[in-house]
Scaffold this motif. Structure first.
Motif, mmCIF file in Angstrom:
data_model
loop_
_atom_site.group_PDB
_atom_site.id
_atom_site.type_symbol
_atom_site.label_atom_id
_atom_site.label_comp_id
_atom_site.label_asym_id
_atom_site.label_seq_id
_atom_site.Cartn_x
_atom_site.Cartn_y
_atom_site.Cartn_z
ATOM 1 N N GLY A 199 15.113 -0.448 9.716
ATOM 2 C CA GLY A 199 16.163 0.496 9.367
ATOM 3 C C GLY A 199 15.944 1.252 8.081
ATOM 4 O O GLY A 199 16.706 2.168 7.763
ATOM 5 N N ALA A 200 14.921 0.891 7.302
ATOM 6 C CA ALA A 200 14.662 1.567 6.033
ATOM 7 C C ALA A 200 14.069 2.953 6.282
ATOM 8 O O ALA A 200 13.275 3.134 7.204
ATOM 9 C CB ALA A 200 13.709 0.747 5.171
ATOM 10 N N PRO A 201 14.406 3.930 5.446
ATOM 11 C CA PRO A 201 13.936 5.298 5.664
ATOM 12 C C PRO A 201 12.579 5.596 5.023
ATOM 13 O O PRO A 201 12.385 6.631 4.396
ATOM 14 C CB PRO A 201 15.052 6.150 5.043
ATOM 15 C CG PRO A 201 15.603 5.295 3.961
ATOM 16 C CD PRO A 201 15.458 3.876 4.409
ATOM 17 N N PHE A 202 11.633 4.681 5.154
ATOM 18 C CA PHE A 202 10.279 4.920 4.655
ATOM 19 C C PHE A 202 9.271 4.189 5.533
ATOM 20 O O PHE A 202 9.602 3.219 6.224
ATOM 21 C CB PHE A 202 10.123 4.477 3.197
ATOM 22 C CG PHE A 202 10.197 2.980 2.985
ATOM 23 C CD1 PHE A 202 9.087 2.171 3.168
ATOM 24 C CD2 PHE A 202 11.385 2.375 2.589
ATOM 25 C CE1 PHE A 202 9.149 0.789 2.976
ATOM 26 C CE2 PHE A 202 11.464 1.008 2.391
ATOM 27 C CZ PHE A 202 10.346 0.211 2.591
ATOM 28 N N LEU A 203 8.033 4.660 5.474
ATOM 29 C CA LEU A 203 6.905 3.972 6.088
ATOM 30 C C LEU A 203 5.778 3.908 5.073
ATOM 31 O O LEU A 203 5.372 4.935 4.518
ATOM 32 C CB LEU A 203 6.409 4.716 7.341
ATOM 33 C CG LEU A 203 5.169 4.082 7.988
ATOM 34 C CD1 LEU A 203 5.514 2.764 8.678
ATOM 35 C CD2 LEU A 203 4.504 5.038 8.975
ATOM 36 N N CYS A 204 5.283 2.695 4.818
ATOM 37 C CA CYS A 204 4.116 2.518 3.963
ATOM 38 C C CYS A 204 2.858 2.561 4.832
ATOM 39 O O CYS A 204 2.767 1.840 5.829
ATOM 40 C CB CYS A 204 4.172 1.193 3.220
ATOM 41 S SG CYS A 204 5.430 1.145 1.937
ATOM 42 N N ILE A 205 1.933 3.396 4.442
ATOM 43 C CA ILE A 205 0.625 3.483 5.087
ATOM 44 C C ILE A 205 -0.370 2.974 4.066
ATOM 45 O O ILE A 205 -0.655 3.655 3.077
ATOM 46 C CB ILE A 205 0.334 4.924 5.534
ATOM 47 C CG1 ILE A 205 1.367 5.350 6.593
ATOM 48 C CG2 ILE A 205 -1.094 5.051 6.068
ATOM 49 C CD1 ILE A 205 1.296 6.797 6.997
ATOM 50 N N GLU A 206 -0.879 1.764 4.277
ATOM 51 C CA GLU A 206 -1.587 1.026 3.234
ATOM 52 C C GLU A 206 -3.053 0.783 3.607
ATOM 53 O O GLU A 206 -3.357 -0.123 4.389
ATOM 54 C CB GLU A 206 -0.914 -0.322 3.005
ATOM 55 C CG GLU A 206 0.575 -0.240 2.692
ATOM 56 C CD GLU A 206 1.185 -1.598 2.477
ATOM 57 O OE1 GLU A 206 0.528 -2.456 1.854
ATOM 58 O OE2 GLU A 206 2.313 -1.823 2.952
ATOM 59 N N PRO A 207 -3.974 1.550 3.044
ATOM 60 C CA PRO A 207 -5.398 1.265 3.229
ATOM 61 C C PRO A 207 -5.894 0.319 2.134
ATOM 62 O O PRO A 207 -5.616 0.531 0.957
ATOM 63 C CB PRO A 207 -6.051 2.636 3.124
ATOM 64 C CG PRO A 207 -5.158 3.399 2.185
ATOM 65 C CD PRO A 207 -3.762 2.828 2.347
ATOM 66 N N TRP A 208 -6.612 -0.712 2.562
ATOM 67 C CA TRP A 208 -7.039 -1.759 1.631
ATOM 68 C C TRP A 208 -8.534 -2.052 1.776
ATOM 69 O O TRP A 208 -9.144 -1.784 2.809
ATOM 70 C CB TRP A 208 -6.337 -3.086 1.940
ATOM 71 C CG TRP A 208 -4.863 -3.123 1.954
ATOM 72 C CD1 TRP A 208 -3.989 -2.308 1.285
ATOM 73 C CD2 TRP A 208 -4.045 -4.067 2.674
ATOM 74 N NE1 TRP A 208 -2.695 -2.691 1.538
ATOM 75 C CE2 TRP A 208 -2.697 -3.762 2.394
ATOM 76 C CE3 TRP A 208 -4.330 -5.138 3.522
ATOM 77 C CZ2 TRP A 208 -1.640 -4.497 2.942
ATOM 78 C CZ3 TRP A 208 -3.286 -5.866 4.061
ATOM 79 C CH2 TRP A 208 -1.957 -5.544 3.780
ATOM 80 N N HIS A 209 -9.076 -2.679 0.727
ATOM 81 C CA HIS A 209 -10.366 -3.378 0.808
ATOM 82 C C HIS A 209 -10.117 -4.768 0.220
ATOM 83 O O HIS A 209 -10.343 -5.024 -0.954
ATOM 84 C CB HIS A 209 -11.464 -2.656 0.037
ATOM 85 C CG HIS A 209 -12.853 -3.045 0.479
ATOM 86 N ND1 HIS A 209 -13.264 -4.351 0.625
ATOM 87 C CD2 HIS A 209 -13.916 -2.287 0.841
ATOM 88 C CE1 HIS A 209 -14.518 -4.373 1.018
ATOM 89 N NE2 HIS A 209 -14.945 -3.135 1.157
ATOM 90 N N GLY A 210 -9.599 -5.645 1.078
ATOM 91 C CA GLY A 210 -9.140 -6.956 0.648
ATOM 92 C C GLY A 210 -7.770 -7.197 1.241
ATOM 93 O O GLY A 210 -6.998 -6.248 1.435
ATOM 94 N N MET A 211 -7.483 -8.448 1.543
ATOM 95 C CA MET A 211 -6.206 -8.787 2.160
ATOM 96 C C MET A 211 -5.637 -10.049 1.530
ATOM 97 O O MET A 211 -6.270 -10.674 0.680
ATOM 98 C CB MET A 211 -6.398 -8.974 3.675
ATOM 99 C CG MET A 211 -6.800 -7.690 4.398
ATOM 100 S SD MET A 211 -6.812 -7.872 6.199
ATOM 101 C CE MET A 211 -8.273 -8.890 6.401
#
Length: 290
Positions: free
Chosen positions: A243-255
């Motif tokens: 329901g939150a009005p955002f989307l995080c698009i997260e590119p990583w090198h490591g988890m």
């Protein structure tokens, strides 16, 4: 702490970046449409944090480097650290974070982390450079965590999607208490396409350890979109809150560390180890197509 802001602009975009975390605070089109999430703490107070020297959570919030151990919160300390503005021009700025007595108490290395924001026309590029200034090898993870409006400006009530440039259907991992599950789940992508729904985030982030490729598009099918490219960032996560009005698009090198794994940074999935004097570079860019 500081809230000093740096403003940069191109012919079509403008943005502000704060010294705290070298974190973008706003990304606007020339006609005033805001693309970045505004950080309402009711949902999530972040906007576009930088993740270093770990991505995700550590077991019991403790990391280890050989025999050294220390407490470290999720995503590391860079996002809560004050950077120094190193360079500033009309369309770019560069911030740097160097080790201090406080960072060495939890991460025993000398380093320089530089974050550069650059605007050109309708494109934003954010790049990072991690330099090992120590005389020993330095393990670390690195990631970006930008959040964008969902729905995008002018797209209220319209379905949004994420479309992978490679048409892939990467397997998905979930988090258990913030740690990475060993099991992989079937891909929610079909022919590279994922229609976004709030309930997809009821179990936290959707994590794609590999196979998501080096680019994607986010937005309306046949309508307003943001087109992303990633460099040296093989892992991808999508995150929101239902329901939150955002989307995080997260590119990583490591988890995040795996469930049941050790505290060692070097043993975390996709961690890197830099030789003394070594430099690692990462970047993402987005082209605005509204």
């Amino acid at each position: 702490m500081t809230d000093n802001l740096t403003r940069i602009q191109s012919s079509d975009l403008s943005m502000t970046i704060t010294d705290l975390g070298a974190e973008a605070q706003s990304l606007r089109t020339a006609d005033g449409r805001e693309l970045l999430w505004h950080g309402d703490a009711k949902w999530w107070g972040g906007r576009a944090p930088v993740l270093f020297p770990i991505v995700g959570r550590a077991p019991d919030n403790r990391i280890a480097v050989g025999g050294f151990q220390a407490e470290m919160a999720q995503h590391g300390f860079a996002r809560r650290s004050v950077f120094t503005l190193e360079e500033n021009g009309p369309g770019m700025c560069r911030h740097v974070l160097r080790d201090t007595e406080a960072t060495r108490a939890v991460y025993p290395f000398s380093f320089a982390l530089r974050i550069t924001h650059r605007l050109e026309g309708l494109e934003l590029t954010v790049s990072a450079e991690v330099e090992n200034c120590s005389d020993v090898e330095m393990p670390f993870g690195f990631g970006f965590h930008p959040a964008f409006r969902w729905p995008l400006p002018g797209c209220d009530g319209q379905p949004h999607e994420v479309v992978l440039d490679n048409g892939g259907e990467p397997e998905m991992a979930r988090l258990e208490g913030g740690l990475l599950s060993e099991s992989l789940l079937p891909s929610p992508f079909h022919g590279g396409r994922l229609e976004l729904r709030p309930e997809q985030f009821a179990e936290d982030a959707m994590v794609f350890p590999e196979g998501a490729g080096t680019g994607l598009r986010y937005g309306m099918a046949g309508g307003a979109q943001l087109a992303f490219r990633f460099e040296n960032l093989p892992n991808l996560a999508l995150w929101s809150k239902p329901g939150a009005p955002f989307l995080c698009i997260e590119p990583w090198h490591g988890m995040a560390a795996r469930v049941g794994a050790s505290h060692q940074i070097s043993e975390r999935p996709y961690s890197q180890t830099l030789a003394p004097g070594g430099v690692a570079r990462f970047s993402w860019s987005v082209e605005v197509r509204l």
